[in-house]
Design a protein around this motif. Structure first.
Motif, PDB file in Angstrom:
ATOM      1  N   LYS A 291      15.911   3.004  -1.609  1.00 43.76           N
ATOM      2  CA  LYS A 291      15.753   3.103  -0.158  1.00 43.76           C
ATOM      3  C   LYS A 291      16.558   2.040   0.564  1.00 43.76           C
ATOM      4  O   LYS A 291      17.135   2.288   1.634  1.00 43.76           O
ATOM      5  CB  LYS A 291      14.270   2.980   0.199  1.00 43.76           C
ATOM      6  CG  LYS A 291      14.000   3.071   1.693  1.00 43.76           C
ATOM      7  CD  LYS A 291      12.511   2.955   1.985  1.00 43.76           C
ATOM      8  CE  LYS A 291      12.238   3.025   3.475  1.00 43.76           C
ATOM      9  NZ  LYS A 291      10.776   2.883   3.776  1.00 43.76           N
ATOM     10  N   ASP A 292      16.605   0.849  -0.007  1.00 45.66           N
ATOM     11  CA  ASP A 292      17.314  -0.260   0.635  1.00 45.66           C
ATOM     12  C   ASP A 292      18.771  -0.366   0.190  1.00 45.66           C
ATOM     13  O   ASP A 292      19.437  -1.365   0.482  1.00 45.66           O
ATOM     14  CB  ASP A 292      16.602  -1.587   0.323  1.00 45.66           C
ATOM     15  CG  ASP A 292      15.195  -1.627   0.901  1.00 45.66           C
ATOM     16  OD1 ASP A 292      14.978  -0.996   1.963  1.00 45.66           O
ATOM     17  OD2 ASP A 292      14.325  -2.267   0.293  1.00 45.66           O
ATOM     18  N   GLY A 293      19.263   0.632  -0.518  1.00 42.28           N
ATOM     19  CA  GLY A 293      20.637   0.597  -0.980  1.00 42.28           C
ATOM     20  C   GLY A 293      20.807  -0.362  -2.145  1.00 42.28           C
ATOM     21  O   GLY A 293      19.848  -0.790  -2.774  1.00 42.28           O
ATOM     22  N   PHE A 294      22.042  -0.690  -2.432  1.00 45.64           N
ATOM     23  CA  PHE A 294      22.309  -1.622  -3.527  1.00 45.64           C
ATOM     24  C   PHE A 294      23.546  -2.446  -3.192  1.00 45.64           C
ATOM     25  O   PHE A 294      24.295  -2.160  -2.253  1.00 45.64           O
ATOM     26  CB  PHE A 294      22.476  -0.884  -4.857  1.00 45.64           C
ATOM     27  CG  PHE A 294      23.676   0.029  -4.937  1.00 45.64           C
ATOM     28  CD1 PHE A 294      24.868  -0.403  -5.497  1.00 45.64           C
ATOM     29  CD2 PHE A 294      23.605   1.343  -4.473  1.00 45.64           C
ATOM     30  CE1 PHE A 294      25.969   0.434  -5.583  1.00 45.64           C
ATOM     31  CE2 PHE A 294      24.695   2.198  -4.556  1.00 45.64           C
ATOM     32  CZ  PHE A 294      25.878   1.740  -5.108  1.00 45.64           C
ATOM     33  N   ARG A 295      23.742  -3.454  -4.017  1.00 48.87           N
ATOM     34  CA  ARG A 295      24.863  -4.368  -3.810  1.00 48.87           C
ATOM     35  C   ARG A 295      25.751  -4.361  -5.040  1.00 48.87           C
ATOM     36  O   ARG A 295      25.274  -4.293  -6.180  1.00 48.87           O
ATOM     37  CB  ARG A 295      24.343  -5.778  -3.545  1.00 48.87           C
ATOM     38  CG  ARG A 295      25.433  -6.847  -3.440  1.00 48.87           C
ATOM     39  CD  ARG A 295      24.825  -8.182  -3.053  1.00 48.87           C
ATOM     40  NE  ARG A 295      25.798  -9.267  -3.170  1.00 48.87           N
ATOM     41  CZ  ARG A 295      25.579 -10.514  -2.782  1.00 48.87           C
ATOM     42  NH1 ARG A 295      24.400 -10.841  -2.241  1.00 48.87           N
ATOM     43  NH2 ARG A 295      26.511 -11.438  -2.923  1.00 48.87           N
ATOM     44  N   ILE A 296      27.054  -4.460  -4.819  1.00 49.71           N
ATOM     45  CA  ILE A 296      28.022  -4.622  -5.889  1.00 49.71           C
ATOM     46  C   ILE A 296      29.045  -5.645  -5.414  1.00 49.71           C
ATOM     47  O   ILE A 296      29.686  -5.456  -4.377  1.00 49.71           O
ATOM     48  CB  ILE A 296      28.686  -3.279  -6.277  1.00 49.71           C
ATOM     49  CG1 ILE A 296      29.792  -3.506  -7.321  1.00 49.71           C
ATOM     50  CG2 ILE A 296      29.210  -2.529  -5.075  1.00 49.71           C
ATOM     51  CD1 ILE A 296      30.371  -2.228  -7.911  1.00 49.71           C
ATOM     52  N   GLY A 297      29.161  -6.742  -6.128  1.00 53.39           N
ATOM     53  CA  GLY A 297      30.055  -7.802  -5.689  1.00 53.39           C
ATOM     54  C   GLY A 297      29.673  -8.296  -4.309  1.00 53.39           C
ATOM     55  O   GLY A 297      28.527  -8.699  -4.063  1.00 53.39           O
ATOM     56  N   GLN A 298      30.627  -8.246  -3.384  1.00 54.82           N
ATOM     57  CA  GLN A 298      30.383  -8.664  -2.003  1.00 54.82           C
ATOM     58  C   GLN A 298      30.182  -7.473  -1.064  1.00 54.82           C
ATOM     59  O   GLN A 298      30.340  -7.588   0.140  1.00 54.82           O
ATOM     60  CB  GLN A 298      31.558  -9.516  -1.516  1.00 54.82           C
ATOM     61  CG  GLN A 298      31.676 -10.860  -2.225  1.00 54.82           C
ATOM     62  CD  GLN A 298      32.851 -11.674  -1.711  1.00 54.82           C
ATOM     63  OE1 GLN A 298      34.009 -11.335  -1.955  1.00 54.82           O
ATOM     64  NE2 GLN A 298      32.549 -12.743  -0.997  1.00 54.82           N
ATOM     65  N   VAL A 299      29.819  -6.330  -1.644  1.00 56.37           N
ATOM     66  CA  VAL A 299      29.671  -5.101  -0.861  1.00 56.37           C
ATOM     67  C   VAL A 299      28.224  -4.629  -0.873  1.00 56.37           C
ATOM     68  O   VAL A 299      27.603  -4.528  -1.943  1.00 56.37           O
ATOM     69  CB  VAL A 299      30.588  -3.991  -1.417  1.00 56.37           C
ATOM     70  CG1 VAL A 299      30.353  -2.674  -0.676  1.00 56.37           C
ATOM     71  CG2 VAL A 299      32.047  -4.409  -1.299  1.00 56.37           C
ATOM     72  N   GLN A 300      27.711  -4.311   0.305  1.00 54.47           N
ATOM     73  CA  GLN A 300      26.400  -3.688   0.455  1.00 54.47           C
ATOM     74  C   GLN A 300      26.598  -2.196   0.664  1.00 54.47           C
ATOM     75  O   GLN A 300      27.427  -1.771   1.484  1.00 54.47           O
ATOM     76  CB  GLN A 300      25.642  -4.278   1.637  1.00 54.47           C
ATOM     77  CG  GLN A 300      24.300  -3.625   1.932  1.00 54.47           C
ATOM     78  CD  GLN A 300      23.292  -3.792   0.791  1.00 54.47           C
ATOM     79  OE1 GLN A 300      23.284  -4.845   0.140  1.00 54.47           O
ATOM     80  NE2 GLN A 300      22.474  -2.785   0.565  1.00 54.47           N
ATOM     81  N   VAL A 301      25.863  -1.375  -0.094  1.00 58.95           N
ATOM     82  CA  VAL A 301      25.988   0.081  -0.040  1.00 58.95           C
ATOM     83  C   VAL A 301      24.663   0.673   0.407  1.00 58.95           C
ATOM     84  O   VAL A 301      23.607   0.363  -0.163  1.00 58.95           O
ATOM     85  CB  VAL A 301      26.372   0.652  -1.419  1.00 58.95           C
ATOM     86  CG1 VAL A 301      26.505   2.169  -1.346  1.00 58.95           C
ATOM     87  CG2 VAL A 301      27.663   0.013  -1.925  1.00 58.95           C
ATOM     88  N   ASN A 302      24.685   1.540   1.423  1.00 57.74           N
ATOM     89  CA  ASN A 302      23.465   2.191   1.907  1.00 57.74           C
ATOM     90  C   ASN A 302      23.702   3.672   2.154  1.00 57.74           C
ATOM     91  O   ASN A 302      24.791   4.083   2.563  1.00 57.74           O
ATOM     92  CB  ASN A 302      22.979   1.548   3.201  1.00 57.74           C
ATOM     93  CG  ASN A 302      22.403   0.169   2.972  1.00 57.74           C
ATOM     94  OD1 ASN A 302      23.101  -0.839   3.118  1.00 57.74           O
ATOM     95  ND2 ASN A 302      21.131   0.111   2.605  1.00 57.74           N
ATOM     96  N   ARG A 303      22.650   4.440   1.875  1.00 58.64           N
ATOM     97  CA  ARG A 303      22.711   5.881   2.085  1.00 58.64           C
ATOM     98  C   ARG A 303      22.157   6.219   3.443  1.00 58.64           C
ATOM     99  O   ARG A 303      21.137   5.662   3.887  1.00 58.64           O
ATOM    100  CB  ARG A 303      21.919   6.593   0.995  1.00 58.64           C
ATOM    101  CG  ARG A 303      22.110   8.101   0.970  1.00 58.64           C
ATOM    102  CD  ARG A 303      21.504   8.701  -0.281  1.00 58.64           C
ATOM    103  NE  ARG A 303      21.984  10.039  -0.540  1.00 58.64           N
ATOM    104  CZ  ARG A 303      22.055  10.599  -1.722  1.00 58.64           C
ATOM    105  NH1 ARG A 303      21.672   9.905  -2.795  1.00 58.64           N
ATOM    106  NH2 ARG A 303      22.502  11.825  -1.884  1.00 58.64           N
ATOM    107  N   ASN A 304      22.795   7.169   4.138  1.00 59.14           N
ATOM    108  CA  ASN A 304      22.305   7.652   5.426  1.00 59.14           C
ATOM    109  C   ASN A 304      21.350   8.825   5.218  1.00 59.14           C
ATOM    110  O   ASN A 304      21.285   9.412   4.144  1.00 59.14           O
ATOM    111  CB  ASN A 304      23.489   8.078   6.307  1.00 59.14           C
ATOM    112  CG  ASN A 304      24.479   6.942   6.517  1.00 59.14           C
ATOM    113  OD1 ASN A 304      24.086   5.791   6.752  1.00 59.14           O
ATOM    114  ND2 ASN A 304      25.766   7.264   6.429  1.00 59.14           N
ATOM    115  N   ASP A 305      20.614   9.156   6.240  1.00 64.67           N
ATOM    116  CA  ASP A 305      19.618  10.226   6.135  1.00 64.67           C
ATOM    117  C   ASP A 305      20.222  11.577   5.755  1.00 64.67           C
ATOM    118  O   ASP A 305      19.560  12.402   5.127  1.00 64.67           O
ATOM    119  CB  ASP A 305      18.849  10.359   7.459  1.00 64.67           C
ATOM    120  CG  ASP A 305      17.967   9.151   7.742  1.00 64.67           C
ATOM    121  OD1 ASP A 305      17.636   8.427   6.769  1.00 64.67           O
ATOM    122  OD2 ASP A 305      17.612   8.929   8.920  1.00 64.67           O
TER     123      ASP A 305
END
Length: 499
Positions: A291-305
């Motif tokens: 739900k809160d997305g995930f992180r890889i390196g210096q990137v934050q990844v989030n899913r939209n509805d």
């Protein structure tokens, strides 16, 4: 059966334009949908040739060198780094097909003629000398063969040029003697290189007398855009490298078709349908569904509805409204190429990813492609690590297989190796990857801070972080080892002379 194509390029730790044509040809082939997977790998950039097979799942893989000639790299380096056994390599139920380099294909002739007409529009061919320029090297006699073949084909093909000549940077006939080699009032010079690297935008213009040594990359340099140049009483027209021609994607596919014909394989790959390749590992599915997305390196990844995705620098979470929006996965390469100060990021996992952007992607396939551009091979390496199929390569093995100018890199002491790794791989300033390899199979690395050690395998379930992993020492480490070995040799030589 699913099929993949791997384009192999040289790349550069100094020139941001070196890998661009290889990526662009891959983009075009991916757009056409004739392979299930399309990826690139490089000798001097990421992903490396030792990482690329962790990125593909297909059981039929075509490898096409985006190189000009059947020289040192295609005959020695690429087969060694990809662990190829010949034109066809079998690994379990996977078949790997090693095609000829693009530069030796007969269809290169039409690209050279097209480029000559574009650079000198309306200039009569019967009053023009066409000079095809290569590097030239003593490492492999085949390095000039592709150019000589093209010169012969154009000269004998009745294409109307007053003269068709070959010239080289480092062997005769030398390109610096162009005005002595040719007599026509107009001279068109086409560099027979894959990319507009140091040779085409810096070295050759100086040898031709067009300019003094520039410092900017080709993408920031106007050496190609001021034709004609009035030199030596002639009109000289200078082209960008032939490998930047958009139709090179067709040459890549021509090499695949020719390989299939020679080896009795099915001629046309089926249109990509995804199939089992779209099935993700349980671990990746876990991160994608968070739900809160995930992180890889210096990137934050989030899913939209709506199932789409957005990514941004982890430091920009509070600044979403002021970020520059990018809409295509390929634009992740643009984001990853330069840091905030505009410096080229030769190491994509360096802790200096630029700020001020948001990447908006339509679906999960686009997201995973973008992540492979931001952090090449990271997802595949992680999945193989979790599955126990990652095969880390000890530093001594990596240094021991080097050839050419890097063959002396192995001549460093264990103490130097330990210190070199600590410096070159420093997570605060150089690289965020956790190291999975050792000094030797029996000897661990002892100089690593905690941040350089792999996390617990199930840590992602609590942290929501996809770790960046290193399976083998990179080109930066090999280069550093070479410099240490050279210093050792110099010190030994000086000591011997003193006594």
């Amino acid at each position: 059966m699913s099929t993949a194509i791997i384009l192999v390029g040289h790349g550069s730790t100094l020139n941001p334009d070196s890998s661009t044509p290889t990526h662009q040809h891959a983009d075009e082939i991916r757009r056409r949908g004739v392979f299930d997977e399309v990826v690139c790998c490089f000798w001097k950039e990421e992903p490396s040739m030792r990482e690329v097979f962790y990125m593909v799942k297909s059981k039929e893989i075509f490898v096409v060198p985006n190189f000009i000639s059947e020289g040192y790299f295609c005959q020695e380096v690429i087969p060694r780094e990809l662990r190829l056994e010949g034109p066809i390599t079998k690994r379990g139920d996977t078949s790997i097909y090693y095609c000829d380099p693009v530069g030796v294909h007969p269809s290169m002739t039409k690209l050279l003629l097209k480029r000559a007409d574009e650079v000198a529009p309306g200039v009569p061919r019967d009053q023009t000398a066409l000079i095809i320029v290569g590097h030239g090297t003593s490492l492999n006699e085949n390095s000039t063969k592709a150019i000589k073949d093209q010169v012969a084909l154009i000269r004998e093909g009745g294409h109307g040029f007053a003269e068709v000549l070959d010239a080289y940077m480092e062997e005769a006939p030398f390109v610096a003697k162009w005005h002595e080699m040719s007599t026509a009032p107009n001279v068109v010079v086409v560099p027979f290189f894959i990319a507009d690297g140091l040779h085409s935008y810096q070295d050759i213009p100086v040898l031709l007398g067009i300019t003094n040594e520039p410092t900017a990359a080709a993408s920031q340099n106007d050496v190609f855009w001021h034709n004609p140049h009035d030199l030596q009483g002639r009109k000289l027209y200078y082209s960008s490298a032939i490998g930047t021609e958009a139709l090179m994607a067709d040459v890549v596919l021509d090499q695949v078709r020719d390989f299939k014909a020679r080896h009795g394989l099915t001629q046309e790959p089926s249109v990509s349908s995804g199939g089992s390749l779209t099935k993700h590992s349980d671990a990746l599915e876990f991160l994608l569904s968070r739900k809160d997305g995930f992180r890889i390196g210096q990137v934050q990844v989030n899913r939209n509805d709506d199932g789409s995705w957005h990514c941004h620098h982890v430091d920009d979470a509070e600044n979403r409204g002021g970020l520059q929006a990018f809409k295509a996965p390929e634009e992740a390469r643009t984001i990853a190429t330069y840091d905030d100060a505009g410096n080229f990021r030769a190491v994509r996992t360096a802790p200096n990813l630029r700020h001020g952007w948001v990447l908006e992607l339509s679906n999960t396939s686009e997201l995973l492609l973008a992540l492979d551009f931001l952090y090449p091979a990271a997802v595949g390496l992680w999945e193989h690590w979790l599955a126990g199929t990652l095969q880390p390569v000890p530093l001594r093995e990596t240094l021991g297989r080097q050839t050419g100018m890097y063959r002396f890199a192995k001549n460093i002491t264990d103490e130097q190796a330990q210190q070199m790794v600590a410096e070159v791989c420093d997570p605060a300033t150089k690289c965020l990857r956790a190291i999975t390899w050792s000094l030797t199979p029996e000897q661990p690395l002892t100089s690593l801070p905690p941040a350089k050690l792999p996390p617990a395998r199930d840590a992602y379930q609590q942290t929501g972080v996809l770790p960046l992993l290193c399976v083998e020492a990179c080109t930066q480490a090999v280069s550093a080892a070479r410099e240490l070995a050279r210093a050792n040799h110099a010190a030994k030589t000086a000591d011997t002379a003193a006594h």
